[in-house]
Structures are given as structure tokens and as C-alpha cells.
Design an enzyme around this catalytic site. Sequence first.
Site, short mmCIF file in Angstrom:
data_model
loop_
_atom_site.label_atom_id
_atom_site.label_comp_id
_atom_site.label_asym_id
_atom_site.label_seq_id
_atom_site.Cartn_x
_atom_site.Cartn_y
_atom_site.Cartn_z
N ASN A 9 -1.65 -1.72 -31.32
CA ASN A 9 -1.48 -0.30 -31.01
C ASN A 9 -0.87 0.38 -32.29
O ASN A 9 0.27 0.08 -32.78
CB ASN A 9 -0.40 -0.01 -29.97
CG ASN A 9 -0.02 1.37 -29.60
OD1 ASN A 9 -0.94 2.25 -30.19
ND2 ASN A 9 0.92 1.58 -29.04
N TRP A 10 -2.03 0.94 -33.00
CA TRP A 10 -1.57 1.32 -34.35
C TRP A 10 -0.66 2.62 -34.04
O TRP A 10 0.22 3.18 -35.28
CB TRP A 10 -2.59 1.81 -35.17
CG TRP A 10 -3.67 0.69 -35.53
CD1 TRP A 10 -3.37 -0.72 -35.23
CD2 TRP A 10 -4.73 0.80 -36.28
NE1 TRP A 10 -4.33 -1.36 -36.15
CE2 TRP A 10 -5.10 -0.72 -36.81
CE3 TRP A 10 -5.39 1.95 -37.20
CZ2 TRP A 10 -6.52 -0.92 -37.36
CZ3 TRP A 10 -6.29 1.64 -37.85
CH2 TRP A 10 -6.98 -0.02 -38.14
N LYS A 11 -0.29 3.12 -32.83
CA LYS A 11 0.37 4.53 -32.79
C LYS A 11 -0.23 5.54 -33.81
O LYS A 11 -1.28 5.58 -33.99
CB LYS A 11 1.80 4.14 -32.95
CG LYS A 11 2.49 2.97 -31.79
CD LYS A 11 3.83 3.01 -31.86
CE LYS A 11 3.95 1.41 -31.13
NZ LYS A 11 5.29 1.57 -30.65
N HIS A 97 1.81 4.52 -22.07
CA HIS A 97 2.68 3.82 -22.80
C HIS A 97 4.02 4.65 -22.91
O HIS A 97 4.15 5.94 -22.38
CB HIS A 97 2.22 3.83 -24.48
CG HIS A 97 2.74 3.23 -25.42
ND1 HIS A 97 4.10 3.58 -25.82
CD2 HIS A 97 2.68 2.10 -25.74
CE1 HIS A 97 4.68 2.60 -26.71
NE2 HIS A 97 3.44 1.83 -26.54
N GLU A 99 6.05 5.73 -24.89
CA GLU A 99 6.47 6.79 -25.87
C GLU A 99 5.72 7.98 -25.16
O GLU A 99 6.33 8.84 -25.34
CB GLU A 99 5.63 6.47 -27.03
CG GLU A 99 6.53 5.38 -27.70
CD GLU A 99 5.65 4.42 -28.92
OE1 GLU A 99 4.67 4.65 -29.19
OE2 GLU A 99 6.39 3.28 -29.37
N GLU A 169 5.93 -3.71 -20.92
CA GLU A 169 6.61 -3.62 -22.00
C GLU A 169 7.96 -2.91 -21.51
O GLU A 169 8.10 -1.84 -21.54
CB GLU A 169 5.86 -2.31 -22.71
CG GLU A 169 4.48 -2.73 -23.04
CD GLU A 169 3.88 -2.00 -24.49
OE1 GLU A 169 3.55 -2.91 -25.45
OE2 GLU A 169 3.93 -0.86 -24.42
N GLY A 175 9.60 -1.92 -30.47
CA GLY A 175 9.92 -1.47 -31.99
C GLY A 175 11.36 -1.50 -32.17
O GLY A 175 11.78 -1.04 -33.48
N SER A 215 8.01 -5.88 -29.55
CA SER A 215 8.61 -6.64 -30.51
C SER A 215 7.43 -8.27 -30.68
O SER A 215 8.46 -9.23 -31.06
CB SER A 215 9.83 -6.75 -30.69
OG SER A 215 10.46 -5.79 -30.84
N GLY A 236 2.62 -3.50 -31.30
CA GLY A 236 2.74 -2.42 -32.18
C GLY A 236 3.02 -2.85 -33.64
O GLY A 236 1.85 -2.87 -34.31
N GLY A 237 4.15 -2.75 -34.19
CA GLY A 237 4.52 -2.96 -35.56
C GLY A 237 3.55 -4.07 -36.18
O GLY A 237 3.19 -4.12 -37.21
C1 PEP Z 1 3.86 -1.00 -28.40
O1 PEP Z 1 3.52 -0.21 -29.32
O2 PEP Z 1 3.37 -0.94 -27.49
C2 PEP Z 1 4.86 -2.00 -28.76
C3 PEP Z 1 5.07 -3.09 -28.13
O3 PEP Z 1 5.51 -1.98 -30.22
P1 PEP Z 1 6.28 -3.11 -30.87
O4 PEP Z 1 5.17 -4.35 -30.77
O5 PEP Z 1 6.50 -2.53 -32.36
O6 PEP Z 1 7.69 -3.22 -30.17
#
Ligand code: PEP
Length: 253
Positions: A9-11, A97, A99, A169, A175, A215, A236-237
Site C-alpha cells: 500500500n503505497w498510500k 482502510h 485512514e 489492521e 505506521g 508495521s 505500508g512503509g
Molecule cells: C497500511 O498502510 O495498511 C499499513 C499497515 O502501514 P504500515 O505497514 O506502514 O504500518
Amino acid sequence: MRRQIAAANWKMNCTFQHGEKLLDEILGAKIALQTHQRVLFAVPYPYLIMTRSEVEEELNYYAAAQNCYNKQSGAFTGEVSAEMLHSIGVLYCIIGHSERREYFNENNMMLAEKVSLCFENSITPIFCCGESLTIREAGTQNDFVATQLKESLFHLPAKKIRNIIIAYEPVWAIGTGKTATIEQAQEMHQHLRSVLAGQYGTNIANEISILYGGSVKADNASELFNCPDVDGGLVGGASLVAEDFIKIINALK
Ligand code: PEP
């Protein structure tokens, strides 16, 4: 075996040029996926066609959208419909998501509409659920996520829901660098599967891939993915660093 999935997930990150380079580096690793494995790249809308054509030659690699709107079409300036995604060959879309729930006020009812529109347009939803820290501290996380599933998914017939992807999640882990322990992840994934089984039966529940997100990193992916009810991750990251995401793909069961 259930589908095992690494979903990036590049967001709202990466320029187009950076995104192309990142994809080239990851695909350049030439990781041959087994038939039950998938790698998805949930990229910003303007990069979907590029991503789709980059992964075209690669078996079991796909482009995914990060969202779609909860209406079929019409005067909704700035929004993107499931039908539009379908028309450019996108087969997967993240829905709900945390966010989007937090910053764009998306609720379970709207998400139910989005999920239906995805299925109507032959798009597999990657449906996100998960509790906040307050809910985890109050110990009511199991009921909270069960309600998310019930209100957004249980209108679906068995023949549709069996194809969904669920991403658990915990909001407190996204994040933040704080990952759920493998016990917390397995316990919740098992709970989600039992909630699905209660509505649709064990056979259907056992077919649904449930990803963990929050994470996931190169050095914790293996132990998380090895939990019996964890079928990969939504990342994500760490999906923005080619070397790390390559390790995460290699950690799939
Ligand atoms: C996400 O974007 O869904 C996510 C889990 O981010 P991260 O891996 O950065 O926690």
C-alpha cells in the site's frame, strides 16, 4: 492452500518516476510466485495503468486501487468508481482502510456499498478492519471487528464473500513501528475466521485469505505469516523500500 498475499500500500507516496523505479527493482528480483501466492501493488490512481502494464508479463502480480467511491457514477467531482477501475483492467481494490475511515469519515454502511460495487465490477475488495488503541485497551476488540464485518460484508452471498480478501489492521500498529505480537495477530485472525464461519460455514471461512497489516517489516514478516490463520500482509512503509518488500514477498508461505 488458501491464497497467500503480499499487498503493498503505497498510500500518497512516490512520484510517478520513483514508483516506476520501485516496481522495476521489485520485479527485477524475479521472484517466481507459486500458484497460491499473489503480490499486489496498491498504487495511487494515476499510476494504475503504468503498474498494470509493468506487471502484465509477471504471473500472479497485480495492480490494485487504494479506494473507490460508493456510488455507481454521476456528479461526484474528484471521485473514482469501481466501473472506471474495471475499465482499465484493475482487479483488486482496498476498501475501508483505517485512514479512510478516520480522515474521510467512511463508515461501515458506505463500505458495504463499496464492497458490493467492487463485486459488481469483477473487482476483489481487500476489506480492512481493525480496532483503535482505546478499544484494544478496553478489551472490546473482538466485538468491534465482528461488527465491522457484519455491517459491511454480511449482505454478501456466500459465492461472493468466498472471494474477498480481509486485512486485519490494528490501528495502533499502522505506521507506528508497533507490530501486534504473533499471539495477538493469530488470536484475532482466528476470531475473524470464526465470525465468518458463524455466518457462512467453516468451508467458506477457511477459503478466505486474512492478511495482517500494521508495521510489517522485512524482519518480522516470516513469523507473522507463519501463523496458521495469517495469509500474508498489507504493507505500508516497508513496501516503499524495494529490498524490504522483496524480503516480505519471500516470506509468504
Ligand atoms: C497500511 O498502510 O495498511 C499499513 C499497515 O502501514 P504500515 O505497514 O506502514 O504500518
